[in-house]
Design a protein around this motif. Sequence first.
Motif, PDB file in Angstrom:
ATOM      1  N   GLY A 119      31.059  36.554  48.642  1.00 20.93           N
ATOM      2  CA  GLY A 119      30.301  38.323  48.013  1.00 20.93           C
ATOM      3  C   GLY A 119      31.751  39.284  47.932  1.00 20.93           C
ATOM      4  O   GLY A 119      32.263  40.225  47.429  1.00 20.93           O
ATOM      5  N   LEU A 120      32.026  39.259  49.635  1.00 16.15           N
ATOM      6  CA  LEU A 120      32.541  39.992  50.473  1.00 16.15           C
ATOM      7  C   LEU A 120      34.499  39.674  49.973  1.00 16.15           C
ATOM      8  O   LEU A 120      34.670  41.039  49.570  1.00 16.15           O
ATOM      9  CB  LEU A 120      32.875  40.307  51.754  1.00 16.15           C
ATOM     10  CG  LEU A 120      31.477  41.068  52.095  1.00 16.15           C
ATOM     11  CD1 LEU A 120      31.342  40.625  53.783  1.00 16.15           C
ATOM     12  CD2 LEU A 120      31.757  42.618  51.590  1.00 16.15           C
ATOM     13  N   GLY A 121      33.926  38.501  49.981  1.00 15.48           N
ATOM     14  CA  GLY A 121      35.466  37.821  49.305  1.00 15.48           C
ATOM     15  C   GLY A 121      35.917  38.423  48.206  1.00 15.48           C
ATOM     16  O   GLY A 121      37.122  39.134  48.072  1.00 15.48           O
ATOM     17  N   VAL A 122      35.402  37.860  47.492  1.00 17.36           N
ATOM     18  CA  VAL A 122      35.048  38.188  46.021  1.00 17.36           C
ATOM     19  C   VAL A 122      35.321  39.605  45.718  1.00 17.36           C
ATOM     20  O   VAL A 122      36.470  39.663  44.750  1.00 17.36           O
ATOM     21  CB  VAL A 122      33.951  37.939  44.901  1.00 17.36           C
ATOM     22  CG1 VAL A 122      34.908  38.142  43.528  1.00 17.36           C
ATOM     23  CG2 VAL A 122      34.007  36.216  44.990  1.00 17.36           C
ATOM     24  N   ALA A 123      34.712  40.397  46.020  1.00 18.84           N
ATOM     25  CA  ALA A 123      35.052  41.768  46.280  1.00 18.84           C
ATOM     26  C   ALA A 123      36.163  42.647  47.124  1.00 18.84           C
ATOM     27  O   ALA A 123      37.224  42.793  46.293  1.00 18.84           O
ATOM     28  CB  ALA A 123      34.290  43.063  47.111  1.00 18.84           C
ATOM     29  N   VAL A 151      27.583  44.764  46.424  1.00 13.80           N
ATOM     30  CA  VAL A 151      26.734  44.170  46.402  1.00 13.80           C
ATOM     31  C   VAL A 151      25.993  43.817  45.293  1.00 13.80           C
ATOM     32  O   VAL A 151      26.354  42.749  45.208  1.00 13.80           O
ATOM     33  CB  VAL A 151      25.104  45.920  46.389  1.00 13.80           C
ATOM     34  CG1 VAL A 151      23.914  45.486  45.754  1.00 13.80           C
ATOM     35  CG2 VAL A 151      25.612  46.871  47.458  1.00 13.80           C
ATOM     36  N   ILE A 152      26.769  43.644  44.582  1.00 17.18           N
ATOM     37  CA  ILE A 152      26.775  42.946  42.772  1.00 17.18           C
ATOM     38  C   ILE A 152      27.352  41.655  42.998  1.00 17.18           C
ATOM     39  O   ILE A 152      27.104  40.748  42.725  1.00 17.18           O
ATOM     40  CB  ILE A 152      27.391  43.748  41.794  1.00 17.18           C
ATOM     41  CG1 ILE A 152      26.310  44.829  41.793  1.00 17.18           C
ATOM     42  CG2 ILE A 152      27.234  42.575  40.559  1.00 17.18           C
ATOM     43  CD1 ILE A 152      26.859  45.550  39.896  1.00 17.18           C
ATOM     44  N   ALA A 153      28.815  41.789  43.690  1.00 16.21           N
ATOM     45  CA  ALA A 153      29.105  40.894  44.155  1.00 16.21           C
ATOM     46  C   ALA A 153      28.970  40.069  44.949  1.00 16.21           C
ATOM     47  O   ALA A 153      28.441  38.604  44.993  1.00 16.21           O
ATOM     48  CB  ALA A 153      30.955  41.252  44.330  1.00 16.21           C
ATOM     49  N   VAL A 154      27.653  40.459  46.160  1.00 11.66           N
ATOM     50  CA  VAL A 154      27.160  39.510  47.171  1.00 11.66           C
ATOM     51  C   VAL A 154      25.686  38.982  45.914  1.00 11.66           C
ATOM     52  O   VAL A 154      25.977  38.031  46.705  1.00 11.66           O
ATOM     53  CB  VAL A 154      26.635  40.614  48.345  1.00 11.66           C
ATOM     54  CG1 VAL A 154      26.085  39.106  49.245  1.00 11.66           C
ATOM     55  CG2 VAL A 154      28.235  41.482  48.808  1.00 11.66           C
ATOM     56  N   THR A 190      32.401  47.321  36.925  1.00 12.87           N
ATOM     57  CA  THR A 190      31.978  48.109  37.994  1.00 12.87           C
ATOM     58  C   THR A 190      32.400  48.925  38.409  1.00 12.87           C
ATOM     59  O   THR A 190      32.989  50.248  38.832  1.00 12.87           O
ATOM     60  CB  THR A 190      30.340  47.658  38.868  1.00 12.87           C
ATOM     61  OG1 THR A 190      29.370  47.184  38.005  1.00 12.87           O
ATOM     62  CG2 THR A 190      29.986  49.088  39.881  1.00 12.87           C
ATOM     63  N   GLY A 191      33.421  48.363  39.005  1.00 12.69           N
ATOM     64  CA  GLY A 191      34.276  48.549  40.494  1.00 12.69           C
ATOM     65  C   GLY A 191      34.832  48.721  39.171  1.00 12.69           C
ATOM     66  O   GLY A 191      36.152  50.539  40.071  1.00 12.69           O
ATOM     67  N   MET A 192      35.724  48.676  38.067  1.00 10.49           N
ATOM     68  CA  MET A 192      36.667  49.477  37.572  1.00 10.49           C
ATOM     69  C   MET A 192      36.325  51.325  37.190  1.00 10.49           C
ATOM     70  O   MET A 192      36.868  51.923  37.126  1.00 10.49           O
ATOM     71  CB  MET A 192      37.046  48.491  36.189  1.00 10.49           C
ATOM     72  CG  MET A 192      37.744  47.741  36.900  1.00 10.49           C
ATOM     73  SD  MET A 192      39.031  47.883  37.262  1.00 10.49           S
ATOM     74  CE  MET A 192      40.370  48.770  36.310  1.00 10.49           C
ATOM     75  N   ALA A 193      34.695  51.305  37.077  1.00 14.88           N
ATOM     76  CA  ALA A 193      33.931  52.725  36.535  1.00 14.88           C
ATOM     77  C   ALA A 193      34.247  53.427  38.102  1.00 14.88           C
ATOM     78  O   ALA A 193      34.423  54.612  38.000  1.00 14.88           O
ATOM     79  CB  ALA A 193      32.932  52.058  36.535  1.00 14.88           C
ATOM     80  N   ALA A 194      34.724  52.881  39.095  1.00 11.28           N
ATOM     81  CA  ALA A 194      34.897  53.932  39.939  1.00 11.28           C
ATOM     82  C   ALA A 194      36.333  54.447  40.305  1.00 11.28           C
ATOM     83  O   ALA A 194      36.646  55.355  40.955  1.00 11.28           O
ATOM     84  CB  ALA A 194      34.364  53.417  41.337  1.00 11.28           C
TER      85      ALA A 194
END
Length: 270
Positions: A119-123, A151-154, A190-194
């Motif tokens: 998950g951390l790698g995908v993020a 958190v969603i990625a993990v 979600t990441g793009m919303a940031a």
Amino acid sequence: MTATVSNFYYGAVTLIAAYLMACLGAGLGLRCTTRSLRRPQRRAGWLALGAVSIGCGIWTMHFIAMIGFSVQGALVSYDMTKTLLSLVVAIVVVALGVFLVGYRGVSSVNLATAGTVTGLGVAGMHYLGMAAIHTNGTIGYDAPTVILSVVIAVAAATAALWAAVSIHTLWASLGASLVMGVAVTGMHYTGMAAVSVHLTGVAETAQSSTDLLSFLLAMLAGPLTVLLVSAVIVMFDPDMLLNDEDWDRAAPAQQGTGAASQARRPSQPA
């Protein structure tokens, strides 16, 4: 000046296409891991193909979605090296998780470790892909939203790895891939919303959406080809001639036949 950022420059088509790519990669990965459990002698090969399928699916989802990314009043381009490096990261981190659960099972500790690393790698892949963006502005991130995306990625990675070695039937795999597609695509948006962009200058020329689209499509050609080849391998594998229930009945019989053959084989002279 803070620019207006959009993730849907071409409408919902990029969202739908990105989701479908995430589902395709997840579905192929699940079927490959199922075959790795059925064929222990070829486990490494099937796990590797599954990891590549999932990794390419996630990366392809990300950059198809990025086709719809635009910044009003700013040029957007990508650094090729960082873009390709993000693909390598996606495949490597998924491979770490897949091989870990493929060989060591889904005990609580093992699954938590594999899911967290993957998950951390995908993020990391996502934000490395974002770091590849060049624009006449500074890209900033809302920290709480970034944390939520991680958190969603993990969570998505942990669920995917559990499903990879726990769900074996075709229809269950298809259903799981649809859910995983929602989770992975949800992590991306979600990441793009940031994201926020503060313009530091004025673009000298108008945004060339055609050039940007051509670059991203060229980058996507390789991973899409890999997914196509993976789909062909999975679809034409002999196991596809048997449904999952038939395989479960046939496997013990094949093992029994092998044992009987060993028993009838004459011993070799010393």
